[in-house]
Design a protein around this motif. Structure first.
Motif, PDB file in Angstrom:
ATOM      1  N   ILE A 138       0.844  -1.191   0.000  1.00 58.03           N
ATOM      2  CA  ILE A 138       0.000   0.000   0.000  1.00 58.03           C
ATOM      3  C   ILE A 138       0.878   1.240   0.000  1.00 58.03           C
ATOM      4  O   ILE A 138       2.015   1.214   0.504  1.00 58.03           O
ATOM      5  N   THR A 139       0.387   2.328  -0.567  1.00 54.41           N
ATOM      6  CA  THR A 139       1.149   3.574  -0.606  1.00 54.41           C
ATOM      7  C   THR A 139       0.212   4.756  -0.437  1.00 54.41           C
ATOM      8  O   THR A 139      -0.966   4.690  -0.832  1.00 54.41           O
ATOM      9  N   VAL A 140       0.716   5.829   0.157  1.00 48.37           N
ATOM     10  CA  VAL A 140      -0.078   7.046   0.326  1.00 48.37           C
ATOM     11  C   VAL A 140       0.038   7.867  -0.955  1.00 48.37           C
ATOM     12  O   VAL A 140       1.057   8.518  -1.200  1.00 48.37           O
ATOM     13  N   ASP A 141      -0.989   7.816  -1.772  1.00 51.52           N
ATOM     14  CA  ASP A 141      -1.007   8.513  -3.057  1.00 51.52           C
ATOM     15  C   ASP A 141      -0.922  10.016  -2.872  1.00 51.52           C
ATOM     16  O   ASP A 141      -0.357  10.728  -3.714  1.00 51.52           O
ATOM     17  N   GLY A 142      -1.471  10.509  -1.775  1.00 59.82           N
ATOM     18  CA  GLY A 142      -1.430  11.939  -1.521  1.00 59.82           C
ATOM     19  C   GLY A 142      -2.187  12.298  -0.257  1.00 59.82           C
ATOM     20  O   GLY A 142      -3.022  11.527   0.225  1.00 59.82           O
ATOM     21  N   VAL A 143      -1.876  13.473   0.282  1.00 58.90           N
ATOM     22  CA  VAL A 143      -2.577  14.019   1.445  1.00 58.90           C
ATOM     23  C   VAL A 143      -3.286  15.289   0.989  1.00 58.90           C
ATOM     24  O   VAL A 143      -2.650  16.218   0.483  1.00 58.90           O
ATOM     25  N   ALA A 191       0.348  18.359   3.711  1.00 53.79           N
ATOM     26  CA  ALA A 191      -0.481  18.193   2.518  1.00 53.79           C
ATOM     27  C   ALA A 191       0.315  18.226   1.219  1.00 53.79           C
ATOM     28  O   ALA A 191       1.423  18.766   1.144  1.00 53.79           O
ATOM     29  N   ASP A 192      -0.312  17.643   0.195  1.00 54.99           N
ATOM     30  CA  ASP A 192       0.168  17.757  -1.188  1.00 54.99           C
ATOM     31  C   ASP A 192      -0.656  18.773  -1.961  1.00 54.99           C
ATOM     32  O   ASP A 192      -0.155  19.405  -2.889  1.00 54.99           O
ATOM     33  N   ILE A 193      -1.918  18.904  -1.591  1.00 56.78           N
ATOM     34  CA  ILE A 193      -2.822  19.879  -2.209  1.00 56.78           C
ATOM     35  C   ILE A 193      -3.717  20.444  -1.119  1.00 56.78           C
ATOM     36  O   ILE A 193      -4.160  19.721  -0.223  1.00 56.78           O
ATOM     37  N   GLU A 217       2.320  29.351   6.028  1.00 58.83           N
ATOM     38  CA  GLU A 217       2.499  28.198   6.912  1.00 58.83           C
ATOM     39  C   GLU A 217       3.032  26.968   6.185  1.00 58.83           C
ATOM     40  O   GLU A 217       3.448  26.010   6.836  1.00 58.83           O
ATOM     41  N   THR A 218       3.009  26.965   4.868  1.00 53.88           N
ATOM     42  CA  THR A 218       3.427  25.768   4.145  1.00 53.88           C
ATOM     43  C   THR A 218       4.948  25.716   4.036  1.00 53.88           C
ATOM     44  O   THR A 218       5.591  26.714   3.735  1.00 53.88           O
ATOM     45  N   PRO A 219       5.536  24.534   4.257  1.00 55.01           N
ATOM     46  CA  PRO A 219       6.992  24.409   4.174  1.00 55.01           C
ATOM     47  C   PRO A 219       7.515  24.399   2.745  1.00 55.01           C
ATOM     48  O   PRO A 219       8.711  24.508   2.516  1.00 55.01           O
ATOM     49  N   ARG A 220       6.609  24.265   1.777  1.00 58.05           N
ATOM     50  CA  ARG A 220       6.982  24.242   0.369  1.00 58.05           C
ATOM     51  C   ARG A 220       5.779  24.749  -0.419  1.00 58.05           C
ATOM     52  O   ARG A 220       4.649  24.694   0.080  1.00 58.05           O
ATOM     53  N   PRO A 221       5.973  25.243  -1.633  1.00 59.37           N
ATOM     54  CA  PRO A 221       4.825  25.735  -2.413  1.00 59.37           C
ATOM     55  C   PRO A 221       3.816  24.614  -2.659  1.00 59.37           C
ATOM     56  O   PRO A 221       4.177  23.504  -3.039  1.00 59.37           O
ATOM     57  N   LEU A 222       2.552  24.899  -2.392  1.00 57.41           N
ATOM     58  CA  LEU A 222       1.488  23.917  -2.580  1.00 57.41           C
ATOM     59  C   LEU A 222       0.377  24.515  -3.424  1.00 57.41           C
ATOM     60  O   LEU A 222       0.036  25.692  -3.265  1.00 57.41           O
ATOM     61  N   PRO A 223      -0.203  23.718  -4.319  1.00 54.98           N
ATOM     62  CA  PRO A 223      -1.364  24.219  -5.059  1.00 54.98           C
ATOM     63  C   PRO A 223      -2.552  24.392  -4.135  1.00 54.98           C
ATOM     64  O   PRO A 223      -2.782  23.576  -3.240  1.00 54.98           O
ATOM     65  N   MET A 224      -3.303  25.482  -4.328  1.00 50.65           N
ATOM     66  CA  MET A 224      -4.524  25.745  -3.564  1.00 50.65           C
ATOM     67  C   MET A 224      -5.673  25.873  -4.547  1.00 50.65           C
ATOM     68  O   MET A 224      -5.587  26.651  -5.497  1.00 50.65           O
ATOM     69  N   ILE A 225      -6.727  25.108  -4.313  1.00 48.73           N
ATOM     70  CA  ILE A 225      -7.859  25.057  -5.232  1.00 48.73           C
ATOM     71  C   ILE A 225      -9.128  25.418  -4.480  1.00 48.73           C
ATOM     72  O   ILE A 225      -9.401  24.871  -3.407  1.00 48.73           O
ATOM     73  N   ASP A 233     -12.629  17.888  -9.588  1.00 47.66           N
ATOM     74  CA  ASP A 233     -12.349  16.816 -10.542  1.00 47.66           C
ATOM     75  C   ASP A 233     -11.438  15.794  -9.873  1.00 47.66           C
ATOM     76  O   ASP A 233     -10.357  16.149  -9.386  1.00 47.66           O
ATOM     77  N   PRO A 234     -11.847  14.511  -9.797  1.00 45.61           N
ATOM     78  CA  PRO A 234     -11.000  13.519  -9.130  1.00 45.61           C
ATOM     79  C   PRO A 234      -9.620  13.381  -9.758  1.00 45.61           C
ATOM     80  O   PRO A 234      -8.681  12.955  -9.093  1.00 45.61           O
ATOM     81  N   ARG A 235      -9.485  13.770 -11.029  1.00 45.08           N
ATOM     82  CA  ARG A 235      -8.169  13.688 -11.668  1.00 45.08           C
ATOM     83  C   ARG A 235      -7.158  14.622 -11.029  1.00 45.08           C
ATOM     84  O   ARG A 235      -5.949  14.422 -11.151  1.00 45.08           O
ATOM     85  N   ILE A 236      -7.668  15.638 -10.326  1.00 44.89           N
ATOM     86  CA  ILE A 236      -6.768  16.612  -9.705  1.00 44.89           C
ATOM     87  C   ILE A 236      -6.190  16.090  -8.404  1.00 44.89           C
ATOM     88  O   ILE A 236      -5.025  16.356  -8.067  1.00 44.89           O
ATOM     89  N   ILE A 237      -6.981  15.316  -7.647  1.00 39.26           N
ATOM     90  CA  ILE A 237      -6.526  14.943  -6.304  1.00 39.26           C
ATOM     91  C   ILE A 237      -6.279  13.452  -6.127  1.00 39.26           C
ATOM     92  O   ILE A 237      -5.714  13.045  -5.104  1.00 39.26           O
ATOM     93  N   LEU A 238      -6.687  12.625  -7.091  1.00 38.78           N
ATOM     94  CA  LEU A 238      -6.405  11.193  -7.025  1.00 38.78           C
ATOM     95  C   LEU A 238      -5.394  10.837  -8.106  1.00 38.78           C
ATOM     96  O   LEU A 238      -5.443  11.382  -9.207  1.00 38.78           O
ATOM     97  N   GLY A 239      -4.500   9.911  -7.775  1.00 35.08           N
ATOM     98  CA  GLY A 239      -3.467   9.542  -8.741  1.00 35.08           C
ATOM     99  C   GLY A 239      -2.257  10.443  -8.703  1.00 35.08           C
ATOM    100  O   GLY A 239      -1.541  10.579  -9.694  1.00 35.08           O
ATOM    101  N   LEU A 240      -1.983  11.055  -7.539  1.00 38.82           N
ATOM    102  CA  LEU A 240      -0.832  11.949  -7.416  1.00 38.82           C
ATOM    103  C   LEU A 240       0.491  11.191  -7.389  1.00 38.82           C
ATOM    104  O   LEU A 240       1.533  11.724  -7.788  1.00 38.82           O
ATOM    105  N   GLY A 241       0.471   9.956  -6.881  1.00 35.37           N
ATOM    106  CA  GLY A 241       1.704   9.176  -6.790  1.00 35.37           C
ATOM    107  C   GLY A 241       2.742   9.798  -5.876  1.00 35.37           C
ATOM    108  O   GLY A 241       3.946   9.672  -6.107  1.00 35.37           O
ATOM    109  N   ALA A 242       2.287  10.439  -4.789  1.00 32.79           N
ATOM    110  CA  ALA A 242       3.211  11.176  -3.914  1.00 32.79           C
ATOM    111  C   ALA A 242       4.076  10.269  -3.054  1.00 32.79           C
ATOM    112  O   ALA A 242       5.141  10.690  -2.602  1.00 32.79           O
ATOM    113  N   ALA A 243       3.638   9.031  -2.810  1.00 30.68           N
ATOM    114  CA  ALA A 243       4.347   8.133  -1.885  1.00 30.68           C
ATOM    115  C   ALA A 243       4.728   8.897  -0.619  1.00 30.68           C
ATOM    116  O   ALA A 243       5.880   8.932  -0.190  1.00 30.68           O
TER     117      ALA A 243
END
Length: 370
Positions: A138-143, A191-193, A217-225, A233-243
């Protein structure tokens, strides 16, 4: 109308040996996590979903809401509720067996969604994915972190951000954070998004302030939607492959370096049985009064309204109360009202809360008879 016989849209088709992706959905109390999960269930993008809901309190509100939305791509048996405490604190007893059970389903889910409690710190949960029994499978695709734009714009998690920042610059040893702000900041940092919710309530200026505060507050640039009613759209937040389980160093926490057994004693919940209502307005007024007088953070649960065949779903964030009839009472089902009330440990007053809600019921009956 969609042709029911048409083929599903192309989605992931993982092999039996591929790691099963998991999306962790975090966010503060009332930020819209359950609404987002409901949207993803209805719009899975060709995926067969499974859902794990971690509630804070003894009444399973969110899990029951989601089971009522079950569809073929996410049937009721794929929706599991864990209400025995934080899943990252009950890894061996609850979390691992639940994940293993979902992975053993036939057909196997393509993707698992985990909706954390609004009081959860996400990083300890990511560490749980290092558990030997599941790490290779199992892997964490994204937060995905949800942030209530109106609340953030009002600075509710850092009452005076500029002053706190000035104090930090003057003395690095000072810690002026409140427990609420630490929870919020840890969720954002992991978070990733970021999904900004309640943007209509915040208005354009409020959304701009929320974006600036979150970016700080973010330690790195993050997309905000910006999202409305969880529609993304699920394509935006599922399938990130962030591990994400392999990327913990990039997700700093206020609790890094501390004992892995984190503490939830900053918050407390109580369950209140409430009498049948003559008018839901009395319940709204009682909740507004509790938020004003006792700093109640969150109220969620059900109520019975006299003469109404439908059950009333109640969700409140502070003094902002939302109510809707969600389903008919079942045959033989007890028409009882139950609410979970959550507050910071130092603010919660069970006697006052019980009295306010019980008196609310008595006042409603008295008014109805007058």
């Amino acid at each position: 109308m969609t042709d029911a016989t048409a083929p599903k849209p192309a989605g992931p088709t993982p092999s039996a040996l591929a790691k099963l992706p998991v999306t962790v959905i975090t966010g503060f109390l009332g930020s819209g996590k359950t609404t987002l999960v409901r949207h993803l269930m209805a719009n899975p993008g060709g995926r067969r979903l499974a859902v794990v809901v971690n509630e804070f309190g003894d009444v399973g509100v969110d899990g029951e809401i989601l089971k009522g939305c079950a569809i073929p791509d996410c049937p009721a048996e794929n929706i599991v509720e864990l209400a025995n405490g934080c899943i990252c604190c009950t890894v061996a007893d609850d979390f691992i067996p639940t994940i293993e059970a979902l992975m053993a389903l036939t057909p196997r889910p393509d993707h698992i969604l985990i909706e954390t409690s609004g009081l959860a710190l996400p990083k300890p949960l990511l560490k749980a994915f290092d558990w030997p029994d599941i790490r290779s499978r199992i892997t964490v695709d994204g937060v995905i972190a949800l942030a209530d734009a109106e609340a953030v714009a009002d600075g509710r998690f850092a009452p005076d951000v500029a002053r706190v920042d000035a104090q930090r610059l003057a003395d690095d040893s000072l810690d002026h954070e409140t427990p609420l702000s630490e929870v919020f900041e840890d969720q954002i940092a992991c978070a990733d998004i970021i999904l900004l919710t309640k943007c209509d309530l915040a208005g354009p200026d409020g959304v701009a302030r929320a974006r600036a505060l979150i970016a700080a507050e973010t330690p790195r640039p993050l997309p905000m939607i910006e999202v409305t009613e969880g529609a993304v759209d699920p394509r935006i937040i599922l399938g990130l492959g962030a591990a994400a389980e392999d990327d913990l160093a990039a997700r700093p926490s206020h609790h890094d370096g501390a004992d892995d057994d984190h503490d939830h004693d900053d918050f407390e919940s109580i369950v209140v049985d409430i009498p049948e209502l003559a008018d839901p307005a009395h319940l709204v007024a009682a909740i507004e009064g509790l938020a004003r007088d006792h700093n109640i953070l969150r109220v969620k649960g059900y109520a019975s309204v006299a003469g109404k065949p439908m059950r009333l779903l109640v969700q409140a964030v502070g003094a902002r109360v939302r109510q809707q009839f969600d389903r008919p009472w079942g045959a033989g089902e007890a028409r009882r009202g139950r609410l979970v009330v959550i507050a910071e440990h130092d603010d919660i007053d069970p006697a006052a809360i019980h009295a306010a809600l019980k008196n609310m019921g008595q006042n409603a009956v008295a008014d109805a008879m007058s």
